[in-house]
Design a protein around this motif. Structure first.
Motif, PDB file in Angstrom:
ATOM      1  N   TYR A   1       0.815  -1.207   0.000  1.00  0.00           N
ATOM      2  CA  TYR A   1       0.000   0.000   0.000  1.00  0.00           C
ATOM      3  C   TYR A   1       0.856   1.267   0.000  1.00  0.00           C
ATOM      4  CZ  TYR A   1      -4.113  -2.844   1.293  1.00  0.00           C
ATOM      5  OH  TYR A   1      -5.146  -3.744   1.322  1.00  0.00           O
ATOM      6  N   HIS A   2       0.254   2.358  -0.473  1.00  0.00           N
ATOM      7  CA  HIS A   2       0.906   3.662  -0.354  1.00  0.00           C
ATOM      8  C   HIS A   2       1.195   3.917   1.124  1.00  0.00           C
ATOM      9  CE1 HIS A   2       1.306   8.111  -0.418  1.00  0.00           C
ATOM     10  NE2 HIS A   2       1.849   7.869  -1.597  1.00  0.00           N
ATOM     11  N   TYR A   3       2.351   4.518   1.402  1.00  0.00           N
ATOM     12  CA  TYR A   3       2.764   4.678   2.800  1.00  0.00           C
ATOM     13  C   TYR A   3       1.760   5.461   3.629  1.00  0.00           C
ATOM     14  CZ  TYR A   3       4.396   9.399   1.570  1.00  0.00           C
ATOM     15  OH  TYR A   3       4.459  10.700   1.155  1.00  0.00           O
ATOM     16  N   SER A   4       0.966   6.317   2.990  1.00  0.00           N
ATOM     17  CA  SER A   4      -0.030   7.106   3.728  1.00  0.00           C
ATOM     18  C   SER A   4      -1.095   6.216   4.360  1.00  0.00           C
ATOM     19  CB  SER A   4      -0.687   8.129   2.804  1.00  0.00           C
ATOM     20  OG  SER A   4      -1.395   7.497   1.752  1.00  0.00           O
ATOM     21  N   VAL A   5      -1.362   5.057   3.742  1.00  0.00           N
ATOM     22  CA  VAL A   5      -2.330   4.116   4.314  1.00  0.00           C
ATOM     23  C   VAL A   5      -1.809   3.579   5.648  1.00  0.00           C
ATOM     24  CG1 VAL A   5      -3.534   1.916   3.959  1.00  0.00           C
ATOM     25  CG2 VAL A   5      -3.190   3.489   2.030  1.00  0.00           C
ATOM     26  N   PHE A   6      -0.520   3.283   5.706  1.00  0.00           N
ATOM     27  CA  PHE A   6       0.065   2.780   6.948  1.00  0.00           C
ATOM     28  C   PHE A   6       0.207   3.890   7.992  1.00  0.00           C
ATOM     29  CE2 PHE A   6       1.792  -0.312   3.768  1.00  0.00           C
ATOM     30  CZ  PHE A   6       1.061  -1.403   4.216  1.00  0.00           C
ATOM     31  N   LYS A   7       0.359   5.123   7.534  1.00  0.00           N
ATOM     32  CA  LYS A   7       0.365   6.231   8.488  1.00  0.00           C
ATOM     33  C   LYS A   7      -1.006   6.351   9.150  1.00  0.00           C
ATOM     34  CE  LYS A   7       4.505   8.227   8.167  1.00  0.00           C
ATOM     35  NZ  LYS A   7       4.703   9.582   7.651  1.00  0.00           N
ATOM     36  N   LYS A   8      -2.055   6.088   8.368  1.00  0.00           N
ATOM     37  CA  LYS A   8      -3.423   6.137   8.880  1.00  0.00           C
ATOM     38  C   LYS A   8      -3.755   4.919   9.722  1.00  0.00           C
ATOM     39  CE  LYS A   8      -8.206   6.761   7.301  1.00  0.00           C
ATOM     40  NZ  LYS A   8      -9.090   6.887   6.103  1.00  0.00           N
ATOM     41  N   HIS A   9      -3.187   3.769   9.344  1.00  0.00           N
ATOM     42  CA  HIS A   9      -3.443   2.515  10.064  1.00  0.00           C
ATOM     43  C   HIS A   9      -2.116   1.859  10.448  1.00  0.00           C
ATOM     44  CE1 HIS A   9      -7.732   2.469   9.075  1.00  0.00           C
ATOM     45  NE2 HIS A   9      -7.404   2.783   7.830  1.00  0.00           N
ATOM     46  N   PRO A  10      -1.342   2.466  11.339  1.00  0.00           N
ATOM     47  CA  PRO A  10      -0.042   1.876  11.703  1.00  0.00           C
ATOM     48  C   PRO A  10      -0.172   0.493  12.330  1.00  0.00           C
ATOM     49  CG  PRO A  10      -0.640   3.650  13.218  1.00  0.00           C
ATOM     50  CD  PRO A  10      -1.609   3.716  12.089  1.00  0.00           C
ATOM     51  N   GLU A  11      -1.326   0.217  12.915  1.00  0.00           N
ATOM     52  CA  GLU A  11      -1.531  -1.087  13.546  1.00  0.00           C
ATOM     53  C   GLU A  11      -1.599  -2.215  12.516  1.00  0.00           C
ATOM     54  OE1 GLU A  11      -5.639   0.367  12.450  1.00  0.00           O
ATOM     55  OE2 GLU A  11      -3.770   1.271  13.231  1.00  0.00           O
ATOM     56  N   TRP A  12      -1.835  -1.879  11.271  1.00  0.00           N
ATOM     57  CA  TRP A  12      -1.922  -2.910  10.224  1.00  0.00           C
ATOM     58  C   TRP A  12      -0.585  -3.609  10.007  1.00  0.00           C
ATOM     59  CZ3 TRP A  12      -5.428  -0.938   5.612  1.00  0.00           C
ATOM     60  CH2 TRP A  12      -6.759  -0.961   6.036  1.00  0.00           C
ATOM     61  N   ILE A  13       0.513  -2.916  10.250  1.00  0.00           N
ATOM     62  CA  ILE A  13       1.824  -3.541  10.028  1.00  0.00           C
ATOM     63  C   ILE A  13       2.026  -4.706  10.985  1.00  0.00           C
ATOM     64  CG2 ILE A  13       4.325  -3.176  10.074  1.00  0.00           C
ATOM     65  CD1 ILE A  13       3.814  -0.305   9.172  1.00  0.00           C
ATOM     66  N   GLN A  14       1.775  -4.471  12.260  1.00  0.00           N
ATOM     67  CA  GLN A  14       1.910  -5.546  13.243  1.00  0.00           C
ATOM     68  C   GLN A  14       0.866  -6.626  13.011  1.00  0.00           C
ATOM     69  OE1 GLN A  14       4.407  -5.976  15.589  1.00  0.00           O
ATOM     70  NE2 GLN A  14       3.472  -8.018  15.618  1.00  0.00           N
ATOM     71  N   GLU A  15      -0.338  -6.213  12.636  1.00  0.00           N
ATOM     72  CA  GLU A  15      -1.396  -7.182  12.368  1.00  0.00           C
ATOM     73  C   GLU A  15      -0.998  -8.116  11.227  1.00  0.00           C
ATOM     74  OE1 GLU A  15      -6.169  -7.335  11.223  1.00  0.00           O
ATOM     75  OE2 GLU A  15      -5.263  -5.453  11.910  1.00  0.00           O
ATOM     76  N   CYS A  16      -0.379  -7.559  10.180  1.00  0.00           N
ATOM     77  CA  CYS A  16       0.098  -8.383   9.074  1.00  0.00           C
ATOM     78  C   CYS A  16       1.126  -9.394   9.542  1.00  0.00           C
ATOM     79  CB  CYS A  16       0.705  -7.496   7.982  1.00  0.00           C
ATOM     80  SG  CYS A  16      -0.503  -6.621   6.966  1.00  0.00           S
TER      81      CYS A  16
END
Length: 250
Positions: free
Chosen positions: A193-208
């Motif tokens: 995803y575009h990095y802005s998506v992870f800025k909005k949902h930083p918890e998604w990285i750990q969830e992945c």
């Protein structure tokens, strides 16, 4: 005791290297003399500086041939409305002609870099499936299956890559709308995803990571954004500036 310390150090070093964020050159390493976006030179140059992967874009022509190009048109010629013979006469900014996928992969066979193939959205689901069938067959014939990763914005193409590529081939969705759980259920290797998506949902990285998936972020060119993603343990960063990212990681 000394031997034990050496073994432990080696194991720790291996873990650190495996956990390190990897560099993917966006459209190859093109921002350097003699190169151009999506050119064979950009592929070679990305390999020469030790990038994990080179990302490149693929489209299907009017006569159902696969070419490497980002935009739906190039120099006034629309990919899906022009035959390959006319497209491959067009020159890139470095003097190369627009490459076919066959030419691109033939050069890739001589290198070591991972190949991050993005299939662009096409005019219909049927065209996307046709492109994917040809891509998977060509990759198999050229012996490159173990070096391929597939990415796409199209939900249909994402599902088709998962269905048609060999089991275990990494397939990532680019759209930014699906949660990690939804991607996992679909069979994706993770989000790209575009990095802005992870800025909005930083918890998604750990969830992945908890779900056993990898995380890639694009297109990251600012130092502070690179540093943030590295601190969040993103697995891959796609960038137009691979040399800067390599320096930060080191």
């Amino acid at each position: 005791m000394k031997k034990l310390i050496i073994v432990v150090f080696a194991l720790l070093t291996t873990v650190i290297i495996q956990a390190q964020t990897q560099v993917i050159a966006h459209r190859g390493f093109w921002d350097t003399p003699g190169s151009a976006q999506n050119s064979i030179a950009s592929l070679v140059k990305a390999d020469s500086i030790g990038c994990y992967g080179a990302e490149f874009d693929v489209r299907l022509t009017k006569d159902n041939q696969l070419v490497v190009n980002h935009d739906s048109s190039f120099k006034g010629r629309f990919m899906e409305k022009t035959n390959v013979s006319r497209l491959t006469k067009l020159s890139l900014s470095n003097g190369e002609t627009l490459p076919t996928l066959q030419e691109y992969l033939a050069r890739a066979r001589e290198l070591n870099i991972r190949l991050i193939l993005e299939l662009k959205k096409h005019g219909s689901d049927k065209r996307e499936t046709q492109a994917i069938e040809q891509i998977v067959a060509m990759v198999r014939e050229m012996g490159l299956e173990k070096r391929m990763e597939y990415i796409t914005f199209s939900l249909h193409a994402t599902q088709e890559f998962i269905r048609l590529a060999p089991a275990g081939t990494p397939v990532y969705n680019l759209d930014g709308k699906l949660s990690p759980r939804e991607l996992k259920e679909m069979g994706c290797a993770g989000p790209d995803y575009h990095y802005s998506v992870f800025k909005k949902h930083p918890e998604w990285i750990q969830e992945c990571h908890d779900l056993g998936m990898k995380v890639n972020a694009w297109t990251v060119n600012k130092k502070e954004d690179m540093q943030w993603l590295i601190s969040q343990k993103a697995d891959f960063i796609t960038t137009d500036n691979p040399v800067l990212l390599q320096e930060i990681i080191k």
